[in-house]
Design an enzyme around this catalytic site. Structure first.
Site, PDB file in Angstrom:
ATOM      1  N   LYS A 136      38.603  42.586  51.859  1.00  0.00           N
ATOM      2  CA  LYS A 136      38.770  43.992  51.714  1.00  0.00           C
ATOM      3  C   LYS A 136      38.252  44.638  53.090  1.00  0.00           C
ATOM      4  O   LYS A 136      39.201  45.550  53.295  1.00  0.00           O
ATOM      5  CB  LYS A 136      37.656  44.353  50.844  1.00  0.00           C
TER       6      LYS A 136
ATOM      7  N   ASP B 133      38.621  47.820  46.188  1.00  0.00           N
ATOM      8  CA  ASP B 133      37.320  47.966  46.088  1.00  0.00           C
ATOM      9  C   ASP B 133      37.211  48.119  44.307  1.00  0.00           C
ATOM     10  O   ASP B 133      38.153  48.110  43.625  1.00  0.00           O
ATOM     11  CB  ASP B 133      36.792  49.119  46.931  1.00  0.00           C
TER      12      ASP B 133
END
Length: 211
Positions: A120, A138
């Site tokens: 991420k 997210d």
């Protein structure tokens, strides 16, 4: 969701916010990298408050390394998991100095080799600093994509892969930021603000609230 509706969704996002970006405050790829590492399980507001003071005294790998563990913790102690994050940041600074001439690498493999940097975080850096069409899934993007029908996945990676397939290429670079902002301010976790949502009529969420 069909391609026509997906295109309409991102056309509206673009019209409302032509140049979306992260709400983290930064001036260089390195500053963004540190901010994103700090942002795990923390708000952008809390990170910005910490880095505002930190970057006044240290905003390069060498300068942060020179602060040492105790010195760095002093600036980030208001952020969750700051002990672990401080250790990872110092290790990352050492690797950047020793292996990358103090520069943030522009490829995923090198980024994910840095302590405290997962997929991420790497996606955020690749997208925001280097303009690559990546999507960092997210909690906001994971929720929004599943809720509105853009992507149905049980893991962030599954959602990421689906989004990369269905979002029109011309919107891919900015899609990451549009979806995060939509999830942060409109399509919130509890009681999504459906009446004020610009894609309400295109959304597949069936349990729309009236307030």
């Amino acid at each position: 969701m069909n391609k026509q509706n997906i295109t309409k969704i991102f056309h509206r996002f673009q019209k409302q916010n032509p140049k979306p970006t992260t709400e983290l405050v930064y001036k260089t790829p390195f500053e963004l990298l540190i901010a994103v590492i700090l942002s795990a399980q923390a708000t952008d507001i809390s990170v910005n408050k910490a880095t505002l003071e930190l970057y006044k005294v240290a905003n390069t790998p060498k300068e942060i390394l020179e602060l040492g563990l105790t010195g760095l913790k002093k600036y980030i102690k208001t952020i969750g998991l700051y002990n672990t994050k401080a250790a990872n940041i110092l290790k990352t600074c050492r690797i950047l100095i020793d292996q990358h001439h103090s520069k943030v690498p522009e490829n995923r493999e090198a980024l994910e080799a840095l302590p405290g940097v997962g997929r991420k975080t790497a996606n955020v850096i690749l997208n925001t600093s280097f303009g690559q069409p990546t999507i960092a899934v997210d909690t906001h993007i994971f929720r929004v994509a599943n809720r509105i029908g853009l992507a149905k996945g049980k893991t962030p990676l599954a959602v990421e892969q689906q989004l990369l397939e269905v979002i029109p290429k011309k919107y891919l670079h900015d899609a990451h930021h549009w979806l995060i902002l939509h999830g942060r301010y409109t399509c919130i976790a509890r009681k999504p603000r459906c009446p004020e949502c610009i894609i309400n009529d295109l959304c597949e969420f069936k349990e729309k609230t009236e307030a």
